[in-house]
Design a protein around this motif. Structure first.
Motif, PDB file in Angstrom:
ATOM      1  N   TYR A 110       0.845  -1.188   0.000  1.00 52.83           N
ATOM      2  CA  TYR A 110       0.000   0.000   0.000  1.00 52.83           C
ATOM      3  C   TYR A 110       0.880   1.237   0.000  1.00 52.83           C
ATOM      4  O   TYR A 110       1.771   1.353   0.841  1.00 52.83           O
ATOM      5  CB  TYR A 110      -0.912   0.029   1.235  1.00 52.83           C
ATOM      6  N   ASP A 111       0.670   2.126  -0.912  1.00 50.12           N
ATOM      7  CA  ASP A 111       1.263   3.450  -1.056  1.00 50.12           C
ATOM      8  C   ASP A 111       2.038   3.647  -2.348  1.00 50.12           C
ATOM      9  O   ASP A 111       2.326   4.766  -2.710  1.00 50.12           O
ATOM     10  CB  ASP A 111       2.179   3.855   0.108  1.00 50.12           C
ATOM     11  N   ASP A 112       2.419   2.595  -3.034  1.00 52.44           N
ATOM     12  CA  ASP A 112       3.244   2.702  -4.244  1.00 52.44           C
ATOM     13  C   ASP A 112       4.463   3.574  -3.978  1.00 52.44           C
ATOM     14  O   ASP A 112       4.726   4.561  -4.654  1.00 52.44           O
ATOM     15  CB  ASP A 112       2.443   3.237  -5.434  1.00 52.44           C
ATOM     16  N   SER A 113       5.206   3.174  -2.954  1.00 52.00           N
ATOM     17  CA  SER A 113       6.421   3.894  -2.565  1.00 52.00           C
ATOM     18  C   SER A 113       7.433   3.902  -3.707  1.00 52.00           C
ATOM     19  O   SER A 113       7.389   3.061  -4.602  1.00 52.00           O
ATOM     20  CB  SER A 113       7.068   3.226  -1.343  1.00 52.00           C
ATOM     21  N   VAL A 114       8.339   4.852  -3.638  1.00 50.08           N
ATOM     22  CA  VAL A 114       9.391   4.961  -4.641  1.00 50.08           C
ATOM     23  C   VAL A 114      10.139   3.631  -4.741  1.00 50.08           C
ATOM     24  O   VAL A 114      10.383   2.969  -3.734  1.00 50.08           O
ATOM     25  CB  VAL A 114      10.372   6.098  -4.252  1.00 50.08           C
ATOM     26  N   LEU A 115      10.459   3.220  -5.915  1.00 45.43           N
ATOM     27  CA  LEU A 115      11.237   2.021  -6.237  1.00 45.43           C
ATOM     28  C   LEU A 115      10.461   0.712  -6.133  1.00 45.43           C
ATOM     29  O   LEU A 115      11.053  -0.346  -6.336  1.00 45.43           O
ATOM     30  CB  LEU A 115      12.517   1.932  -5.384  1.00 45.43           C
ATOM     31  N   MET A 116       9.168   0.720  -5.847  1.00 46.05           N
ATOM     32  CA  MET A 116       8.430  -0.544  -5.753  1.00 46.05           C
ATOM     33  C   MET A 116       8.314  -1.221  -7.109  1.00 46.05           C
ATOM     34  O   MET A 116       8.140  -2.425  -7.175  1.00 46.05           O
ATOM     35  CB  MET A 116       7.041  -0.345  -5.137  1.00 46.05           C
ATOM     36  N   SER A 117       8.452  -0.463  -8.181  1.00 48.24           N
ATOM     37  CA  SER A 117       8.460  -1.082  -9.507  1.00 48.24           C
ATOM     38  C   SER A 117       9.814  -1.719  -9.798  1.00 48.24           C
ATOM     39  O   SER A 117       9.958  -2.455 -10.768  1.00 48.24           O
ATOM     40  CB  SER A 117       8.119  -0.051 -10.585  1.00 48.24           C
ATOM     41  N   CYS A 118      10.800  -1.482  -8.934  1.00 50.62           N
ATOM     42  CA  CYS A 118      12.157  -2.003  -9.146  1.00 50.62           C
ATOM     43  C   CYS A 118      12.480  -3.200  -8.268  1.00 50.62           C
ATOM     44  O   CYS A 118      13.589  -3.711  -8.322  1.00 50.62           O
ATOM     45  CB  CYS A 118      13.179  -0.898  -8.878  1.00 50.62           C
ATOM     46  N   THR A 119      11.529  -3.650  -7.436  1.00 50.97           N
ATOM     47  CA  THR A 119      11.795  -4.809  -6.587  1.00 50.97           C
ATOM     48  C   THR A 119      11.729  -6.076  -7.428  1.00 50.97           C
ATOM     49  O   THR A 119      11.302  -6.050  -8.583  1.00 50.97           O
ATOM     50  CB  THR A 119      10.782  -4.877  -5.425  1.00 50.97           C
ATOM     51  N   ASP A 120      12.107  -7.201  -6.859  1.00 54.61           N
ATOM     52  CA  ASP A 120      12.093  -8.467  -7.590  1.00 54.61           C
ATOM     53  C   ASP A 120      11.228  -9.474  -6.859  1.00 54.61           C
ATOM     54  O   ASP A 120      11.641  -9.967  -5.818  1.00 54.61           O
ATOM     55  CB  ASP A 120      13.513  -9.004  -7.732  1.00 54.61           C
ATOM     56  N   PRO A 121      10.033  -9.759  -7.375  1.00 57.53           N
ATOM     57  CA  PRO A 121       9.376  -9.151  -8.526  1.00 57.53           C
ATOM     58  C   PRO A 121       8.828  -7.764  -8.166  1.00 57.53           C
ATOM     59  O   PRO A 121       8.706  -7.449  -6.984  1.00 57.53           O
ATOM     60  CB  PRO A 121       8.238 -10.126  -8.839  1.00 57.53           C
ATOM     61  N   PRO A 122       8.493  -6.965  -9.173  1.00 62.61           N
ATOM     62  CA  PRO A 122       7.920  -5.651  -8.888  1.00 62.61           C
ATOM     63  C   PRO A 122       6.647  -5.795  -8.055  1.00 62.61           C
ATOM     64  O   PRO A 122       5.830  -6.678  -8.307  1.00 62.61           O
ATOM     65  CB  PRO A 122       7.604  -5.087 -10.283  1.00 62.61           C
ATOM     66  N   LEU A 123       6.498  -4.947  -7.036  1.00 62.80           N
ATOM     67  CA  LEU A 123       5.427  -5.083  -6.059  1.00 62.80           C
ATOM     68  C   LEU A 123       4.087  -4.560  -6.564  1.00 62.80           C
ATOM     69  O   LEU A 123       3.972  -3.417  -7.005  1.00 62.80           O
ATOM     70  CB  LEU A 123       5.804  -4.333  -4.780  1.00 62.80           C
ATOM     71  N   THR A 124       3.059  -5.403  -6.475  1.00 58.40           N
ATOM     72  CA  THR A 124       1.686  -4.966  -6.690  1.00 58.40           C
ATOM     73  C   THR A 124       1.297  -4.154  -5.465  1.00 58.40           C
ATOM     74  O   THR A 124       1.561  -4.561  -4.336  1.00 58.40           O
ATOM     75  CB  THR A 124       0.747  -6.178  -6.848  1.00 58.40           C
ATOM     76  N   THR A 125       0.691  -2.992  -5.675  1.00 59.04           N
ATOM     77  CA  THR A 125       0.421  -2.101  -4.551  1.00 59.04           C
ATOM     78  C   THR A 125      -0.799  -1.237  -4.841  1.00 59.04           C
ATOM     79  O   THR A 125      -1.310  -1.212  -5.961  1.00 59.04           O
ATOM     80  CB  THR A 125       1.671  -1.228  -4.261  1.00 59.04           C
ATOM     81  N   ILE A 126      -1.254  -0.558  -3.826  1.00 57.09           N
ATOM     82  CA  ILE A 126      -2.356   0.391  -3.957  1.00 57.09           C
ATOM     83  C   ILE A 126      -1.751   1.796  -3.923  1.00 57.09           C
ATOM     84  O   ILE A 126      -0.999   2.125  -3.016  1.00 57.09           O
ATOM     85  CB  ILE A 126      -3.367   0.248  -2.798  1.00 57.09           C
TER      86      ILE A 126
END
Length: 127
Positions: free
Chosen positions: A64-80
């Motif tokens: 939750y929050d779509d924090s900075v770099l969450m698209s860069c995690t492995d795997p990229p994090l699904t978030t709100i």
């Protein structure tokens, strides 16, 4: 399945809290975890990996929050994602209105969050 309270964990915000809470949920056989923050979700992913589960193959995780770099995690994090820009604009408009002596509505403001589907969610695994 058990009672709903069996599938709710409360913990400290952060990686360690997410790890500990997720480990308890994983022991109860959950196939998906929704976390109150992105760091909690990263801790949940770590807990899954420590017991040999794959994310999202065996366990789906949502932050939750779509924090900075969450698209860069492995795997990229699904978030709100919260509409921070719209929330900020509304707060500034209300404050400016108060400063200018205009009446400010006491009504609650509602902002629609957005699911950002990435790589940590999938269909529940077959049992």
């Amino acid at each position: 399945m058990g009672t709903p309270s069996e599938f709710v964990e409360r913990t400290r915000f952060g990686l360690e809290g997410g790890h500990a809470a997720a480990a308890r949920l994983i022991e109860r056989g959950v196939t998906g975890i929704i976390c109150a923050s992105d760091p909690l979700a990263l801790g949940a992913i770590r807990a899954a990996r420590r017991v040999g589960l794959s994310v999202p193959g065996d366990l789906s995780v949502v932050g939750y929050d779509d924090s900075v770099l969450m698209s860069c995690t492995d795997p990229p994090l699904t978030t709100i994602r919260q509409p921070i820009d719209a929330i900020g604009r509304a707060a500034v408009e209300m404050l400016v209105g108060q400063i200018e002596g205009l009446p400010v509505s006491a009504d609650e403001l509602f902002f629609e969050p957005e699911l950002v589907a990435r790589g940590t969610t999938a269909n529940a695994p077959g049992r």
